[in-house]
Design a protein around this motif. Structure first.
Motif, PDB file in Angstrom:
ATOM      1  N   GLY A   6       0.787  -1.229   0.000  1.00 45.01           N
ATOM      2  CA  GLY A   6       0.000   0.000   0.000  1.00 45.01           C
ATOM      3  C   GLY A   6       0.812   1.269   0.000  1.00 45.01           C
ATOM      4  N   TYR A  35      -2.516  -4.908  -2.195  1.00 43.41           N
ATOM      5  CA  TYR A  35      -3.055  -3.660  -2.733  1.00 43.41           C
ATOM      6  C   TYR A  35      -2.765  -3.590  -4.230  1.00 43.41           C
ATOM      7  N   ASP A  50      -4.888   1.687  -6.059  1.00 42.62           N
ATOM      8  CA  ASP A  50      -5.356   1.948  -4.697  1.00 42.62           C
ATOM      9  C   ASP A  50      -4.250   2.542  -3.832  1.00 42.62           C
TER      10      ASP A  50
END
Length: 213
Positions: free
Chosen positions: A58, A95, A99
């Motif tokens: 992420g 992820y 995103d």
């Protein structure tokens, strides 16, 4: 002089001509890669499309952060009202690149209404194709494409082939623009990748271009 000698001379001349043409095409493409890399077009558009790059659980990589930071600067300057992050996920990723990019923009205070994550595509063409479909569905046509300088021409070419009115504003920070040796390596790779795309009409990221994913 025998007829055989004439044939040999003709073949050699033809081969020499083909080699020269190939060299000229390659050199011309390399020059265009370099030239478009220097073009920073901030004309107002419907959207800013940020091409994805590696992310780690992420968190965008340094290459991806450089693109996202430049895209946010464009947004803050009023270049477009919508920031589109692109890119799917690799095997084992929790992820997607899109995103991860949207999360980073959120942390920088970008309003949710100004963010659009298009989490599809594992190469430049696939990511742009998914973004183009989403933008066309919204009645949007013009985009500023943000990627690394040497990736800009190929990304712009693909975006236009997908029906977008596209121009580029590349980032000029990050690992891929630090040294002349690095820059030359990416120019050579992008030249080959663009020629491959032009000849085959297939995505060329497998050849080692800069905007992988």
């Amino acid at each position: 002089m025998t007829s055989g000698s004439h044939v040999v001379r003709w073949v050699l001349r033809a081969l020499t001509g083909l080699v020269l043409i190939a060299l000229l095409v390659t050199a011309g493409t390399g020059f265009r890669v370099w030239y478009v890399a220097r073009d920073d077009d901030r004309t107002r558009a419907d959207a800013i499309v940020v091409l994805g790059a590696a992310q780690y659980n992420g968190t965008p990589s340094s290459v991806f952060r450089a693109r996202l930071g430049h895209a946010k600067d464009l947004y803050d300057e009023g270049a477009a009202p919508l920031l589109v992050t692109t890119g799917g996920s690799r095997s084992g990723d929790a992820y997607t690149e899109a995103d991860a990019g949207a999360r980073w923009l959120r942390e920088q205070g970008v309003d949710p209404s100004a963010r659009l994550a298009v989490a599809e595509g594992v190469d430049t063409y696939g990511s742009l194709e998914a973004a183009a479909d989403e933008l066309h569905d919204r009645g949007l046509e013009s985009v500023v494409v943000v990627s690394d300088p040497w990736h800009s021409l190929r990304a712009r070419t693909m975006a236009r082939d997908l029906g977008l009115d596209a121009w580029t504003s590349p980032t000029h920070s990050g690992p891929v623009v630090q040294t002349r040796r690095t820059q030359l390596r990416y120019i050579v790779r992008e030249t080959g990748a663009l020629l491959y795309y032009r000849v085959s009409a297939e995505p060329a990221d497998r050849l080692g271009g800069t905007g992988l994913g």
